[in-house]
Design a protein around this motif. Structure first.
Motif, PDB file in Angstrom:
ATOM      1  N   ALA A   1     -11.532  -0.856   0.130  1.00 35.27           N
ATOM      2  CA  ALA A   1     -11.148  -0.826   1.414  1.00 35.27           C
ATOM      3  C   ALA A   1     -12.528  -1.241   2.234  1.00 35.27           C
ATOM      4  CB  ALA A   1     -10.431   0.365   1.880  1.00 35.27           C
ATOM      5  N   HIS A   2     -12.354  -2.167   3.189  1.00 29.53           N
ATOM      6  CA  HIS A   2     -13.525  -2.343   3.831  1.00 29.53           C
ATOM      7  C   HIS A   2     -13.531  -1.874   5.195  1.00 29.53           C
ATOM      8  CE1 HIS A   2     -14.902  -5.134   0.667  1.00 29.53           C
ATOM      9  NE2 HIS A   2     -13.703  -5.400   0.762  1.00 29.53           N
TER      10      HIS A   2
ATOM     11  N   LEU B   1       0.976  -1.177  -0.006  1.00 24.06           N
ATOM     12  CA  LEU B   1       0.179   0.124  -0.057  1.00 24.06           C
ATOM     13  C   LEU B   1       0.859   1.274  -0.008  1.00 24.06           C
ATOM     14  CD1 LEU B   1      -2.673  -1.116   2.432  1.00 24.06           C
ATOM     15  CD2 LEU B   1      -2.826  -0.983   0.329  1.00 24.06           C
ATOM     16  N   GLN B   2       0.470   2.051  -0.704  1.00 26.28           N
ATOM     17  CA  GLN B   2       1.292   3.385  -0.892  1.00 26.28           C
ATOM     18  C   GLN B   2       0.531   4.679  -0.348  1.00 26.28           C
ATOM     19  OE1 GLN B   2       3.086   4.215  -4.650  1.00 26.28           O
ATOM     20  NE2 GLN B   2       4.017   1.876  -4.763  1.00 26.28           N
TER      21      GLN B   2
ATOM     22  N   TYR C   1      -3.473   6.705   3.755  1.00 28.47           N
ATOM     23  CA  TYR C   1      -3.408   5.614   2.966  1.00 28.47           C
ATOM     24  C   TYR C   1      -4.986   5.109   2.338  1.00 28.47           C
ATOM     25  CZ  TYR C   1       1.048   4.556   4.677  1.00 28.47           C
ATOM     26  OH  TYR C   1       2.483   4.462   4.957  1.00 28.47           O
ATOM     27  N   VAL C   2      -6.021   5.764   2.670  1.00 23.52           N
ATOM     28  CA  VAL C   2      -7.433   5.517   2.319  1.00 23.52           C
ATOM     29  C   VAL C   2      -7.942   6.824   1.772  1.00 23.52           C
ATOM     30  CG1 VAL C   2      -9.683   4.842   3.173  1.00 23.52           C
ATOM     31  CG2 VAL C   2      -7.425   3.696   3.767  1.00 23.52           C
TER      32      VAL C   2
ATOM     33  N   THR D   1      -2.719   0.905  -4.420  1.00 23.21           N
ATOM     34  CA  THR D   1      -1.699  -0.079  -4.205  1.00 23.21           C
ATOM     35  C   THR D   1      -0.469   0.408  -5.318  1.00 23.21           C
ATOM     36  OG1 THR D   1      -2.599  -1.021  -5.928  1.00 23.21           O
ATOM     37  CG2 THR D   1      -3.333  -1.858  -4.005  1.00 23.21           C
ATOM     38  N   GLY D   2      -0.541   1.688  -5.967  1.00 25.86           N
ATOM     39  CA  GLY D   2       0.662   1.867  -6.745  1.00 25.86           C
ATOM     40  C   GLY D   2       0.234   2.088  -8.168  1.00 25.86           C
ATOM     41  N   ASN D   3      -0.953   1.232  -8.674  1.00 29.31           N
ATOM     42  CA  ASN D   3      -1.362   1.415 -10.123  1.00 29.31           C
ATOM     43  C   ASN D   3      -2.880   1.053 -10.189  1.00 29.31           C
ATOM     44  OD1 ASN D   3      -1.432  -1.418  -9.589  1.00 29.31           O
ATOM     45  ND2 ASN D   3       0.465  -1.581 -10.390  1.00 29.31           N
TER      46      ASN D   3
END
Ligand SMILES: [Zn+2]
Length: 136
Positions: free
Chosen positions: A75-76, A6-7, A50-51, A68-70
């Motif tokens: 996200a739950h 995760l980015q 992150y979200v 995720t980078g691409n």
């Protein structure tokens, strides 16, 4: 579980929009949010960057994604949704026990009848609750 790392979401970068209209997310100045140029939705950055969470008045729960980078992964983290089955099971057990101890039948005094009646009633209640929750 997830192989992709995760980015953190970068405010100096543009991202594709998680909507299916191939929109682009651009940072909204002076806010911690991104706006899409196609669907006009606003996404607020949460969870230490992150979200992103969709800012929507249409849903009581919020849809959220992780980068995720691409691509965006759903996200739950939306409130309550992960706890719904657990909540329903808890309610079911409580109602069942409550009915089992309080139910008095004018027709029959048998324990089997009480168990079945309590089971049916609590299942109906949980089913109704589940249907109500599912609509949101
Ligand atoms: Zn969009």
């Amino acid at each position: 579980m997830q192989s992709q790392k995760l980015q953190k979401i970068d405010f100096n970068q543009e991202y594709p929009c998680p909507c299916r209209r191939r929109g682009r997310l651009t940072p909204i100045a002076l806010t911690e949010a991104f706006g899409c140029n196609r669907c006009q939705q606003i996404f607020v950055v949460q969870d230490n960057g992150y979200v992103i969470e969709q800012l929507s008045t249409n849903y009581p729960y919020k849809r959220a994604w992780r980068w995720t980078g691409n691509q965006w992964n759903i996200a739950h983290s939306s409130l309550g949704r992960g706890y719904l089955p657990l909540t329903l099971v808890t309610i079911f057990v409580l109602v069942f026990l409550l009915l089992l101890t309080t139910l008095q039948s004018p027709l029959s005094n048998s324990v089997t009848f009480r168990v079945i009646a309590a089971l049916v009633l609590s299942m109906m209640l949980v089913l109704m609750l589940w249907l109500v929750c599912r609509r949101y």
